[in-house]
Motif scaffolding. Structure first.
Motif, PDB file in Angstrom:
ATOM      1  N   GLY A 308      -0.608  -3.809  12.913  1.00 38.40           N
ATOM      2  CA  GLY A 308      -0.792  -2.624  13.728  1.00 38.40           C
ATOM      3  C   GLY A 308       0.371  -2.320  14.638  1.00 38.40           C
ATOM      4  N   HIS A 309       1.149  -3.344  15.015  1.00 37.53           N
ATOM      5  CA  HIS A 309       2.284  -3.104  15.897  1.00 37.53           C
ATOM      6  C   HIS A 309       3.337  -2.275  15.163  1.00 37.53           C
ATOM      7  CE1 HIS A 309       0.920  -6.771  18.286  1.00 37.53           C
ATOM      8  NE2 HIS A 309       0.798  -5.739  19.081  1.00 37.53           N
ATOM      9  N   PRO A 310       3.824  -1.209  15.771  1.00 38.68           N
ATOM     10  CA  PRO A 310       4.709  -0.271  15.062  1.00 38.68           C
ATOM     11  C   PRO A 310       5.962  -0.895  14.468  1.00 38.68           C
ATOM     12  CG  PRO A 310       3.921   0.715  17.090  1.00 38.68           C
ATOM     13  CD  PRO A 310       3.475  -0.711  17.121  1.00 38.68           C
ATOM     14  N   VAL A 311       6.670  -1.733  15.216  1.00 32.90           N
ATOM     15  CA  VAL A 311       7.896  -2.322  14.692  1.00 32.90           C
ATOM     16  C   VAL A 311       7.596  -3.175  13.466  1.00 32.90           C
ATOM     17  CG1 VAL A 311       9.833  -3.867  15.162  1.00 32.90           C
ATOM     18  CG2 VAL A 311       9.077  -2.245  16.912  1.00 32.90           C
ATOM     19  N   SER A 312       6.564  -4.008  13.565  1.00 30.65           N
ATOM     20  CA  SER A 312       6.180  -4.852  12.432  1.00 30.65           C
ATOM     21  C   SER A 312       5.796  -3.997  11.230  1.00 30.65           C
ATOM     22  CB  SER A 312       5.003  -5.755  12.822  1.00 30.65           C
ATOM     23  OG  SER A 312       5.343  -6.599  13.890  1.00 30.65           O
ATOM     24  N   ALA A 313       4.994  -2.963  11.475  1.00 37.54           N
ATOM     25  CA  ALA A 313       4.521  -2.116  10.380  1.00 37.54           C
ATOM     26  C   ALA A 313       5.681  -1.430   9.676  1.00 37.54           C
ATOM     27  CB  ALA A 313       3.537  -1.076  10.916  1.00 37.54           C
ATOM     28  N   ILE A 314       6.633  -0.919  10.438  1.00 35.37           N
ATOM     29  CA  ILE A 314       7.745  -0.176   9.847  1.00 35.37           C
ATOM     30  C   ILE A 314       8.681  -1.108   9.081  1.00 35.37           C
ATOM     31  CG2 ILE A 314       9.815   1.147  10.433  1.00 35.37           C
ATOM     32  CD1 ILE A 314       8.111   2.450  12.666  1.00 35.37           C
ATOM     33  N   ILE A 315       8.959  -2.282   9.628  1.00 33.02           N
ATOM     34  CA  ILE A 315       9.818  -3.236   8.920  1.00 33.02           C
ATOM     35  C   ILE A 315       9.162  -3.673   7.611  1.00 33.02           C
ATOM     36  CG2 ILE A 315      10.744  -5.583   8.983  1.00 33.02           C
ATOM     37  CD1 ILE A 315      12.411  -3.608  10.535  1.00 33.02           C
ATOM     38  N   VAL A 316       7.877  -4.019   7.652  1.00 33.20           N
ATOM     39  CA  VAL A 316       7.179  -4.452   6.437  1.00 33.20           C
ATOM     40  C   VAL A 316       7.135  -3.315   5.422  1.00 33.20           C
ATOM     41  CG1 VAL A 316       4.952  -5.170   5.508  1.00 33.20           C
ATOM     42  CG2 VAL A 316       5.836  -6.239   7.582  1.00 33.20           C
ATOM     43  N   CYS A 317       6.902  -2.105   5.898  1.00 34.11           N
ATOM     44  CA  CYS A 317       6.885  -0.941   5.007  1.00 34.11           C
ATOM     45  C   CYS A 317       8.226  -0.794   4.309  1.00 34.11           C
ATOM     46  CB  CYS A 317       6.544   0.311   5.804  1.00 34.11           C
ATOM     47  SG  CYS A 317       6.488   1.827   4.821  1.00 34.11           S
ATOM     48  N   LYS A 318       9.307  -0.902   5.067  1.00 34.21           N
ATOM     49  CA  LYS A 318      10.648  -0.730   4.491  1.00 34.21           C
ATOM     50  C   LYS A 318      10.953  -1.816   3.470  1.00 34.21           C
ATOM     51  CE  LYS A 318      15.432   0.247   5.853  1.00 34.21           C
ATOM     52  NZ  LYS A 318      15.476   1.617   5.347  1.00 34.21           N
ATOM     53  N   VAL A 319      10.578  -3.059   3.787  1.00 33.70           N
ATOM     54  CA  VAL A 319      10.946  -4.178   2.926  1.00 33.70           C
ATOM     55  C   VAL A 319      10.071  -4.242   1.671  1.00 33.70           C
ATOM     56  CG1 VAL A 319      11.106  -6.691   2.765  1.00 33.70           C
ATOM     57  CG2 VAL A 319      11.868  -5.523   4.843  1.00 33.70           C
ATOM     58  N   PHE A 320       8.758  -4.155   1.833  1.00 29.55           N
ATOM     59  CA  PHE A 320       7.858  -4.409   0.702  1.00 29.55           C
ATOM     60  C   PHE A 320       7.352  -3.145   0.019  1.00 29.55           C
ATOM     61  CE2 PHE A 320       7.622  -8.177   3.419  1.00 29.55           C
ATOM     62  CZ  PHE A 320       7.988  -9.136   2.501  1.00 29.55           C
ATOM     63  N   LEU A 321       6.887  -2.165   0.786  1.00 32.24           N
ATOM     64  CA  LEU A 321       6.467  -0.923   0.150  1.00 32.24           C
ATOM     65  C   LEU A 321       7.676  -0.199  -0.428  1.00 32.24           C
ATOM     66  CD1 LEU A 321       4.292   1.039  -0.618  1.00 32.24           C
ATOM     67  CD2 LEU A 321       4.418   2.041   1.665  1.00 32.24           C
ATOM     68  N   GLY A 322       8.804  -0.253   0.297  1.00 28.62           N
ATOM     69  CA  GLY A 322      10.031   0.330  -0.233  1.00 28.62           C
ATOM     70  C   GLY A 322      10.435  -0.312  -1.548  1.00 28.62           C
ATOM     71  N   TYR A 323      10.274  -1.629  -1.637  1.00 25.20           N
ATOM     72  CA  TYR A 323      10.584  -2.362  -2.869  1.00 25.20           C
ATOM     73  C   TYR A 323       9.717  -1.863  -4.027  1.00 25.20           C
ATOM     74  CZ  TYR A 323      10.798  -6.361  -6.091  1.00 25.20           C
ATOM     75  OH  TYR A 323      10.935  -7.162  -7.205  1.00 25.20           O
ATOM     76  N   LEU A 324       8.421  -1.687  -3.768  1.00 23.84           N
ATOM     77  CA  LEU A 324       7.515  -1.236  -4.823  1.00 23.84           C
ATOM     78  C   LEU A 324       7.841   0.191  -5.258  1.00 23.84           C
ATOM     79  CD1 LEU A 324       5.036  -1.539  -6.629  1.00 23.84           C
ATOM     80  CD2 LEU A 324       3.639  -0.737  -4.700  1.00 23.84           C
ATOM     81  N   LEU A 325       8.058   1.084  -4.306  1.00 19.78           N
ATOM     82  CA  LEU A 325       8.340   2.469  -4.667  1.00 19.78           C
ATOM     83  C   LEU A 325       9.671   2.596  -5.401  1.00 19.78           C
ATOM     84  CD1 LEU A 325       7.034   4.435  -1.548  1.00 19.78           C
ATOM     85  CD2 LEU A 325       5.839   3.828  -3.658  1.00 19.78           C
ATOM     86  N   ASP A 326      10.657   1.782  -5.032  1.00 23.66           N
ATOM     87  CA  ASP A 326      11.911   1.747  -5.793  1.00 23.66           C
ATOM     88  C   ASP A 326      11.647   1.315  -7.234  1.00 23.66           C
ATOM     89  OD1 ASP A 326      13.501   2.597  -3.725  1.00 23.66           O
ATOM     90  OD2 ASP A 326      14.275   0.614  -3.213  1.00 23.66           O
ATOM     91  N   ARG A 327      10.862   0.259  -7.394  1.00 25.75           N
ATOM     92  CA  ARG A 327      10.584  -0.267  -8.733  1.00 25.75           C
ATOM     93  C   ARG A 327       9.835   0.758  -9.584  1.00 25.75           C
ATOM     94  NH1 ARG A 327       7.064  -2.640 -12.029  1.00 25.75           N
ATOM     95  NH2 ARG A 327       5.317  -2.170 -10.669  1.00 25.75           N
ATOM     96  N   LEU A 328       8.875   1.442  -8.988  1.00 25.74           N
ATOM     97  CA  LEU A 328       8.107   2.437  -9.732  1.00 25.74           C
ATOM     98  C   LEU A 328       8.984   3.582 -10.215  1.00 25.74           C
ATOM     99  CD1 LEU A 328       4.825   2.749  -7.604  1.00 25.74           C
ATOM    100  CD2 LEU A 328       5.115   1.618  -9.804  1.00 25.74           C
ATOM    101  N   GLN A 329      10.072   3.841  -9.502  1.00 26.89           N
ATOM    102  CA  GLN A 329      10.954   4.954  -9.842  1.00 26.89           C
ATOM    103  C   GLN A 329      12.251   4.494 -10.500  1.00 26.89           C
ATOM    104  OE1 GLN A 329      10.460   8.271  -6.567  1.00 26.89           O
ATOM    105  NE2 GLN A 329      10.260   6.284  -5.569  1.00 26.89           N
ATOM    106  N   ALA A 330      12.225   3.262 -11.044  1.00 22.14           N
ATOM    107  CA  ALA A 330      13.342   2.719 -11.825  1.00 22.14           C
ATOM    108  C   ALA A 330      14.627   2.643 -11.031  1.00 22.14           C
ATOM    109  CB  ALA A 330      13.567   3.548 -13.100  1.00 22.14           C
ATOM    110  N   GLN A 331      14.521   2.451  -9.718  1.00 22.43           N
ATOM    111  CA  GLN A 331      15.705   2.281  -8.898  1.00 22.43           C
ATOM    112  C   GLN A 331      15.927   0.804  -8.621  1.00 22.43           C
ATOM    113  OE1 GLN A 331      16.662   5.563  -5.969  1.00 22.43           O
ATOM    114  NE2 GLN A 331      14.446   5.480  -5.805  1.00 22.43           N
ATOM    115  N   GLU A 332      17.190   0.446  -8.488  1.00 23.40           N
ATOM    116  CA  GLU A 332      17.512  -0.928  -8.158  1.00 23.40           C
ATOM    117  C   GLU A 332      16.953  -1.258  -6.777  1.00 23.40           C
ATOM    118  OE1 GLU A 332      18.956  -3.301  -9.933  1.00 23.40           O
ATOM    119  OE2 GLU A 332      19.080  -1.965 -11.662  1.00 23.40           O
TER     120      GLU A 332
END
Length: 410
Positions: A308-332
């Protein structure tokens, strides 16, 4: 008794995501190139023709046989007969023989028999027909040959490329009107917490304005995602489960912010498990900030439970959700803007955790210094001040002052 999180390393989490989400795929959709900026290519784009399609001048001047100019100089010019000119945007039937030349504007078509262009600055008309050439040219000089830019059948743009303005120009140059891009990953963002309220309403003492719904939605859009739902709900099992089940019908990924730790009211993990199989496969990551992160899968949909803490949420989003969305769109994975800088101070890490440290960049005599900035994980202004972050590996004790570090830019 409070349950303790069984944490995975970042590498273990990435591997699990690869395994669990291998059947999560996006479809392709055809769009006009005018709407393509920022979209991700679903398939390679091949050139349907050669470019240029005709021999083209790159300068204003005279089309010549290069050998006719050999030895030409200011003191000893070559004299040629000017037999005509090429109109811009038109083909030409002119045939040039040795001792002759033709005026051609920049971008114009070279007539048959010529193999080079003399720049207009290096020639002078002595009369209507006679041209003095004061500089020699080599075969092919100042000329774009047929197919020199791109050959027919050559791959112009590869699958997974994020379309840029110059790409749209190249597509137009080849007469390509439509391309196939990945559909945008559809994402729903739910923020939970009895204390979370609309940031634009009247806020009572003890209540907290909703930050994560807006910040996470914006970050997901930066990753190419489309926000289909954005809601704040109470941290209550039945309400969260009902709303999560409803929005999952419309999205590929559900993000739940809050309720990810193991306190008595943190129900996110139970909701994910009860929504469908296989449920939660990550609950706790050796990362700082963001340790209590949850990742699960329910009926071929990805579900993330972020702190719930904003900094934690944004960092995790960038690292892990960003990783998944990159993979789904065939990006390195990790194709993000980075620069190298020298650490401006010693930076400590957390033992056994991959540490993400916010930094400010300063230009010092043409080189960047990365200055660590510190704050609690609930302090959103920590991210607004930071230019980026550095990642300190689990097995590294910290960063020494002056050590070169890679900064991932926000």
């Amino acid at each position: 008794m409070m349950e303790l999180l069984k944490v995975d390393t970042v590498e273990q989490v990435m591997k699990k995501m690869e395994d669990y989400f291998k059947d999560l795929v996006l479809e392709g959709q055809e769009i006009h190139i005018a709407d393509a900026l920022g979209r991700i290519l679903y398939e390679d784009v091949e050139a349907p023709l050669e470019l240029p399609e005709f021999r083209r001048s790159t300068v204003d001047g005279y089309a010549v046989l290069a050998k006719d100019t050999f030895g030409a100089s200011e003191g000893l010019p070559t004299f040629l007969n000017n037999i005509g000119k090429v109109e811009m945007g038109k083909s030409t039937e002119l045939i040039v023989n040795s001792g002759e030349c033709v005026y051609v504007p920049t971008g114009g078509m070279l007539p048959s028999g010529t193999d080079a262009m003399v720049m207009i600055e290096h020639a002078e008309h002595l009369d209507e027909l006679t041209l003095a050439v004061y500089q020699s040219v080599a075969p092919g000089e100042n000329v774009m040959q047929v197919g020199e830019d791109i050959q027919k059948g050559e791959i112009l743009l590869k699958r997974g490329r994020k379309i840029k303005a110059q790409d749209i120009g190249a597509l137009a140059a080849l007469g390509i009107e439509k391309i196939t891009v990945f559909e945008r990953p559809k994402v729903a963002v739910l923020s939970t917490g009895d204390e979370i309220v609309d940031p634009f309403s009247k806020v009572q003492l003890g209540q907290i304005r909703d930050i994560n719904t807006y910040a996470l939605s914006a970050m997901i859009e930066e990753f190419g995602g489309e926000i289909v739902h954005r809601l704040v709900i109470q941290d209550e099992y039945n309400q969260l489960k009902e709303k999560a089940a409803e929005v999952l019908k419309d999205c590929h990924v559900l993000v739940i912010s809050g309720g990810s730790s193991v306190g008595t009211k943190d129900v996110t993990a139970k909701v994910i498990n009860d929504l469908g199989t296989p449920g939660v496969f990550v609950h706790g990551i050796a990362i700082k900030p963001g340790k209590p992160t949850i990742i699960g899968k329910t009926n071929h949909k990805a579900v993330f439970g972020l702190p719930g803490h904003p900094v934690s949420a944004i960092i995790v989003c960038k690292v892990f959700l960003g990783y998944l969305l990159d993979r789904l769109q065939a990006q390195e994975a990790g194709e993000h803007k980075t620069i190298y800088a020298a650490a401006a101070a010693n930076i400590h890490s957390s033992p056994g955790k991959e540490t993400y440290q916010m930094v400010i960049l300063e230009d010092q005599n043409g080189e960047y210094l990365a200055k660590p900035i510190h704050g609690k994980s609930g302090a959103i202004t920590l991210l607004t001040k930071a230019h980026g972050y550095i990642r300190i590996d689990t097995n590294k004790e910290g960063i020494e002052k002056g050590e070169k570090v890679k900064v991932v830019l926000f």
